[in-house]
Design a protein around this motif. Structure first.
Motif, PDB file in Angstrom:
ATOM      1  N   LEU A 324      -2.966  37.998 -37.202  1.00  0.00           N
ATOM      2  CA  LEU A 324      -3.474  38.547 -35.947  1.00  0.00           C
ATOM      3  C   LEU A 324      -4.828  39.235 -36.106  1.00  0.00           C
ATOM      4  CD1 LEU A 324      -0.162  40.097 -34.540  1.00  0.00           C
ATOM      5  CD2 LEU A 324      -1.296  38.014 -33.764  1.00  0.00           C
ATOM      6  N   GLY A 325      -5.294  39.339 -37.339  1.00  0.00           N
ATOM      7  CA  GLY A 325      -6.596  39.953 -37.580  1.00  0.00           C
ATOM      8  C   GLY A 325      -6.549  41.455 -37.740  1.00  0.00           C
ATOM      9  N   ALA A 326      -5.342  42.009 -37.898  1.00  0.00           N
ATOM     10  CA  ALA A 326      -5.229  43.464 -38.023  1.00  0.00           C
ATOM     11  C   ALA A 326      -5.905  43.966 -39.292  1.00  0.00           C
ATOM     12  CB  ALA A 326      -3.761  43.877 -38.016  1.00  0.00           C
ATOM     13  N   GLN A 327      -5.798  43.192 -40.370  1.00  0.00           N
ATOM     14  CA  GLN A 327      -6.402  43.611 -41.629  1.00  0.00           C
ATOM     15  C   GLN A 327      -7.914  43.745 -41.485  1.00  0.00           C
ATOM     16  OE1 GLN A 327      -5.052  41.347 -44.933  1.00  0.00           O
ATOM     17  NE2 GLN A 327      -6.360  42.349 -46.425  1.00  0.00           N
ATOM     18  N   GLU A 328      -8.537  42.774 -40.820  1.00  0.00           N
ATOM     19  CA  GLU A 328      -9.979  42.827 -40.627  1.00  0.00           C
ATOM     20  C   GLU A 328     -10.369  43.969 -39.701  1.00  0.00           C
ATOM     21  OE1 GLU A 328      -8.130  40.179 -40.414  1.00  0.00           O
ATOM     22  OE2 GLU A 328      -8.830  38.936 -42.094  1.00  0.00           O
ATOM     23  N   THR A 329      -9.567  44.183 -38.658  1.00  0.00           N
ATOM     24  CA  THR A 329      -9.876  45.242 -37.702  1.00  0.00           C
ATOM     25  C   THR A 329      -9.797  46.615 -38.356  1.00  0.00           C
ATOM     26  OG1 THR A 329      -8.992  43.907 -35.879  1.00  0.00           O
ATOM     27  CG2 THR A 329      -9.221  46.279 -35.504  1.00  0.00           C
ATOM     28  N   ILE A 330      -8.688  46.854 -39.079  1.00  0.00           N
ATOM     29  CA  ILE A 330      -8.531  48.138 -39.763  1.00  0.00           C
ATOM     30  C   ILE A 330      -9.588  48.301 -40.838  1.00  0.00           C
ATOM     31  CG2 ILE A 330      -7.001  49.531 -41.206  1.00  0.00           C
ATOM     32  CD1 ILE A 330      -4.637  48.255 -39.754  1.00  0.00           C
ATOM     33  N   GLY A 331      -9.839  47.195 -41.579  1.00  0.00           N
ATOM     34  CA  GLY A 331     -10.849  47.237 -42.636  1.00  0.00           C
ATOM     35  C   GLY A 331     -12.232  47.574 -42.095  1.00  0.00           C
ATOM     36  N   THR A 332     -12.585  46.967 -40.972  1.00  0.00           N
ATOM     37  CA  THR A 332     -13.891  47.246 -40.359  1.00  0.00           C
ATOM     38  C   THR A 332     -13.984  48.693 -39.917  1.00  0.00           C
ATOM     39  OG1 THR A 332     -14.054  44.950 -39.580  1.00  0.00           O
ATOM     40  CG2 THR A 332     -15.463  46.595 -38.501  1.00  0.00           C
ATOM     41  N   PHE A 333     -12.890  49.196 -39.333  1.00  0.00           N
ATOM     42  CA  PHE A 333     -12.884  50.581 -38.870  1.00  0.00           C
ATOM     43  C   PHE A 333     -13.037  51.553 -40.030  1.00  0.00           C
ATOM     44  CE2 PHE A 333     -10.303  54.426 -38.138  1.00  0.00           C
ATOM     45  CZ  PHE A 333     -11.063  55.015 -37.131  1.00  0.00           C
ATOM     46  N   VAL A 334     -12.256  51.351 -41.088  1.00  0.00           N
ATOM     47  CA  VAL A 334     -12.308  52.273 -42.225  1.00  0.00           C
ATOM     48  C   VAL A 334     -13.661  52.177 -42.926  1.00  0.00           C
ATOM     49  CG1 VAL A 334     -11.275  52.884 -44.438  1.00  0.00           C
ATOM     50  CG2 VAL A 334      -9.810  52.181 -42.546  1.00  0.00           C
ATOM     51  N   ASN A 335     -14.176  50.948 -43.100  1.00  0.00           N
ATOM     52  CA  ASN A 335     -15.483  50.777 -43.747  1.00  0.00           C
ATOM     53  C   ASN A 335     -16.597  51.424 -42.949  1.00  0.00           C
ATOM     54  OD1 ASN A 335     -15.126  49.397 -46.236  1.00  0.00           O
ATOM     55  ND2 ASN A 335     -14.584  47.536 -45.115  1.00  0.00           N
ATOM     56  N   SER A 336     -16.436  51.489 -41.629  1.00  0.00           N
ATOM     57  CA  SER A 336     -17.471  52.072 -40.782  1.00  0.00           C
ATOM     58  C   SER A 336     -17.603  53.577 -40.984  1.00  0.00           C
ATOM     59  CB  SER A 336     -17.175  51.777 -39.305  1.00  0.00           C
ATOM     60  OG  SER A 336     -16.010  52.473 -38.875  1.00  0.00           O
ATOM     61  N   MET A 337     -16.628  54.164 -41.658  1.00  0.00           N
ATOM     62  CA  MET A 337     -16.670  55.603 -41.892  1.00  0.00           C
ATOM     63  C   MET A 337     -17.784  55.982 -42.865  1.00  0.00           C
ATOM     64  SD  MET A 337     -14.362  57.008 -39.979  1.00  0.00           S
ATOM     65  CE  MET A 337     -14.839  55.770 -38.764  1.00  0.00           C
ATOM     66  N   GLY A 338     -18.227  55.024 -43.691  1.00  0.00           N
ATOM     67  CA  GLY A 338     -19.344  55.324 -44.576  1.00  0.00           C
ATOM     68  C   GLY A 338     -18.957  55.359 -46.039  1.00  0.00           C
ATOM     69  N   GLY A 339     -19.194  56.502 -46.691  1.00  0.00           N
ATOM     70  CA  GLY A 339     -19.065  56.602 -48.134  1.00  0.00           C
ATOM     71  C   GLY A 339     -17.675  56.931 -48.633  1.00  0.00           C
ATOM     72  N   TYR A 340     -17.651  57.439 -49.850  1.00  0.00           N
ATOM     73  CA  TYR A 340     -16.426  57.677 -50.609  1.00  0.00           C
ATOM     74  C   TYR A 340     -15.443  58.566 -49.840  1.00  0.00           C
ATOM     75  CZ  TYR A 340     -13.580  59.048 -54.686  1.00  0.00           C
ATOM     76  OH  TYR A 340     -12.552  59.283 -55.547  1.00  0.00           O
ATOM     77  N   TYR A 341     -15.844  59.779 -49.536  1.00  0.00           N
ATOM     78  CA  TYR A 341     -14.910  60.727 -48.924  1.00  0.00           C
ATOM     79  C   TYR A 341     -14.539  60.380 -47.485  1.00  0.00           C
ATOM     80  CZ  TYR A 341     -15.338  63.643 -53.054  1.00  0.00           C
ATOM     81  OH  TYR A 341     -15.300  64.097 -54.341  1.00  0.00           O
ATOM     82  N   PRO A 342     -15.479  59.933 -46.639  1.00  0.00           N
ATOM     83  CA  PRO A 342     -15.059  59.524 -45.288  1.00  0.00           C
ATOM     84  C   PRO A 342     -14.024  58.408 -45.304  1.00  0.00           C
ATOM     85  CG  PRO A 342     -17.429  59.843 -45.339  1.00  0.00           C
ATOM     86  CD  PRO A 342     -16.953  59.935 -46.755  1.00  0.00           C
ATOM     87  N   VAL A 343     -14.219  57.418 -46.180  1.00  0.00           N
ATOM     88  CA  VAL A 343     -13.246  56.327 -46.281  1.00  0.00           C
ATOM     89  C   VAL A 343     -11.913  56.848 -46.797  1.00  0.00           C
ATOM     90  CG1 VAL A 343     -12.667  54.227 -47.574  1.00  0.00           C
ATOM     91  CG2 VAL A 343     -14.927  54.467 -46.529  1.00  0.00           C
ATOM     92  N   LEU A 344     -11.971  57.696 -47.824  1.00  0.00           N
ATOM     93  CA  LEU A 344     -10.744  58.216 -48.414  1.00  0.00           C
ATOM     94  C   LEU A 344      -9.949  59.047 -47.404  1.00  0.00           C
ATOM     95  CD1 LEU A 344      -8.997  58.536 -50.934  1.00  0.00           C
ATOM     96  CD2 LEU A 344     -10.383  60.515 -51.578  1.00  0.00           C
ATOM     97  N   PHE A 345     -10.620  59.941 -46.684  1.00  0.00           N
ATOM     98  CA  PHE A 345      -9.917  60.803 -45.736  1.00  0.00           C
ATOM     99  C   PHE A 345      -9.422  60.021 -44.521  1.00  0.00           C
ATOM    100  CE2 PHE A 345     -12.620  64.475 -47.510  1.00  0.00           C
ATOM    101  CZ  PHE A 345     -11.642  64.756 -48.453  1.00  0.00           C
ATOM    102  N   THR A 346     -10.153  58.983 -44.126  1.00  0.00           N
ATOM    103  CA  THR A 346      -9.678  58.137 -43.029  1.00  0.00           C
ATOM    104  C   THR A 346      -8.412  57.396 -43.436  1.00  0.00           C
ATOM    105  OG1 THR A 346     -11.935  57.833 -42.209  1.00  0.00           O
ATOM    106  CG2 THR A 346     -10.274  56.264 -41.445  1.00  0.00           C
TER     107      THR A 346
END
Length: 450
Positions: A324-346
């Motif tokens: 259904l594309g959920a992996q890509e959607t979630i991946g895009t959202f988390v990657n959009s957070m930016g660097g190390y800590y934003p991705v980790l905390f998201t």
């Protein structure tokens, strides 16, 4: 109607069933079957995928063995003697019996690897004694529920086995990585327990007696041996986690039968805390006979029969989410957070929210394959992330509205679920503090790795 509309209707329907109390296994299964029809996937394909989960899953064989280990050490009397030792060490501190319950949870977890088994065993043993000792029954039950959270972090751990199987990571490394975080979780809960008990004046104090500590330690030596056997074998590479589970089961069977023989023929006595002023030596019959082993195995098989289908159907759910594309959607959202800590905390926020409504197994199977690669791309060590992920999942055991350990503690103590929330929230704060410490300091997970 479009496929998206049908899937939305199916999702709303299973959400309603979840709110009505339908078991999580059936909720996921209904969603998987409904979405399979929408996506034109045959039931034959779904059935084949369910079987493929276990077809080559040698590592997953450790799961039923460690579940069996938990029942064996409870029945053999090892768990009770570990609790006696913890109380002898901590009974001189305000709230000592409650802190001993948390310490006993950590020791029990180091053999069984199960959160629910830890909560049920320690809760059923020490909750009545805590109430007799002047503790609030809600606090006593909440203590057992919170202590059970370390059941999947301190090795051996059933959920670490599943995570390693899914992400192709060495399970022995995951076990070792959980030692320090699990210990920190126990210590943090003890601090919270001490503060609450000091404020309320709960618990009677006993004198610290080195003789009592030594005697109860000697009485619990088989438990310490079992813990050391598992950790030594895995750490040195003498046997795999699956083989370690088999060795531990064999050891516990021998100990249980010998304990039964000794307690029946020699009148073995065990120090059981009737209150916190005295120790009462009570004649007990530990262990089990050869005839009792099948009933113990059946009990463990019942738990395995719940967890194994949940693993299989959650894996299929994760595959459908990928279609259904959920992996890509979630991946895009988390990657959009930016660097190390934003991705980790998201990622941590997503795990926390998922843990509020789902058991740790579906949370791991659904989210780990999505979040772990993203975390690795921003530089998070895979083993470190596994510990961060699973500590977060373990916190879900006392986080409403699901909070599996709260239901287990309520069942074994008789305290209503909602009456536990006041005091479980105190432990929740302490566990969240350790979670962020583990996330910010990689050495807490990686320091012991070879």
């Amino acid at each position: 109607m479009t496929d998206a509309t049908w899937i939305t209707i199916i999702s709303l329907g299973v959400t309603f069933l979840f709110m009505m109390g339908t078991p999580v296994l059936l909720i996921i299964f209904y969603w998987v079957v409904g979405c399979s029809f929408v996506l034109d996937l045959t039931l034959d394909n779904t059935g084949a995928e369910l079987l493929n989960v276990f077809k080559d899953g040698f590592a997953l064989m450790a799961m039923p063995l460690f579940i069996l280990t938990g029942d064996l050490i409870n029945k053999s009397g090892i768990a009770k003697r570990l609790s006696d030792f913890a109380y002898a060490c901590l009974g001189w501190i305000r709230g000592g019996l409650a802190m001993a319950s948390l310490g006993a949870c950590g020791l029990f977890a180091a053999i069984s690897g199960s959160n629910s088994a830890t909560t049920a065993t320690i809760g059923s043993m020490l909750h009545p004694e805590m109430v007799k000792g002047g503790y609030d029954e809600r606090f006593s039950a909440a203590t057992a529920a919170a202590g059970g959270c370390v059941g999947i972090i301190i090795p051996p751990s059933i959920i670490f086995i599943v995570y390693g199987f899914l992400m192709n990571l060495p399970i022995s490394d995951l076990f070792i990585a959980g030692i320090i975080p699990g210990t920190l979780m126990v210590l943090a809960m003890m601090v919270a327990c001490f503060i609450v008990c000091s404020i309320n004046g709960w618990g009677f104090l006993i004198n610290l007696s080195m003789k009592r500590v030594i005697m109860t330690g000697i009485g619990a030596w088989l438990g310490f041996f079992a813990i050391g056997l598992v950790l030594w074998g895995i750490y040195t590479g003498k046997f795999s986690p699956t083989e370690a589970a088999g060795v531990t089961v064999g050891f516990c069977i021998i100990v249980g039968m010998l304990s039964h023989f000794a307690s029946r023929t020699m009148g073995v006595k065990s120090d059981v805390p009737v209150d916190e002023k005295t120790f009462a030596a009570q004649l007990v019959v530990d262990g089990f006979t050869l005839r009792e082993i099948p009933s113990i195995v059946v009990r463990s098989a019942q738990i395995t029969g719940i967890l194994a289908p949940l693993i299989a159907v959650s894996v299929v759910m994760q595959q459908i989410l990928s279609l259904l594309g959920a992996q890509e959607t979630i991946g895009t959202f988390v990657n959009s957070m930016g660097g190390y800590y934003p991705v980790l905390f998201t990622a941590m926020a997503m795990v926390f929210v998922a843990g509020m409504i789902l058991e740790s197994l579906p949370v791991t199977i659904i989210l780990a394959p999505i979040l772990a690669p993203i975390a690795a791309n921003v530089g998070v060590d895979p083993v470190h992330f596994s510990v961060i992920f699973l500590v977060g999942a373990s916190i879900g055991f006392i986080t409403p509205p699901y909070g599996l350990n709260l239901y287990v503690a309520s069942g074994v103590t008789g305290v209503p679920y909602f009456r536990l929330l006041r005091y479980s929230s105190i432990y929740l704060v302490s566990l969240l503090a350790i979670w962020f410490l583990v996330a910010l300091v990689p050495a807490t997970a990686l320091a012991l790795l070879p």
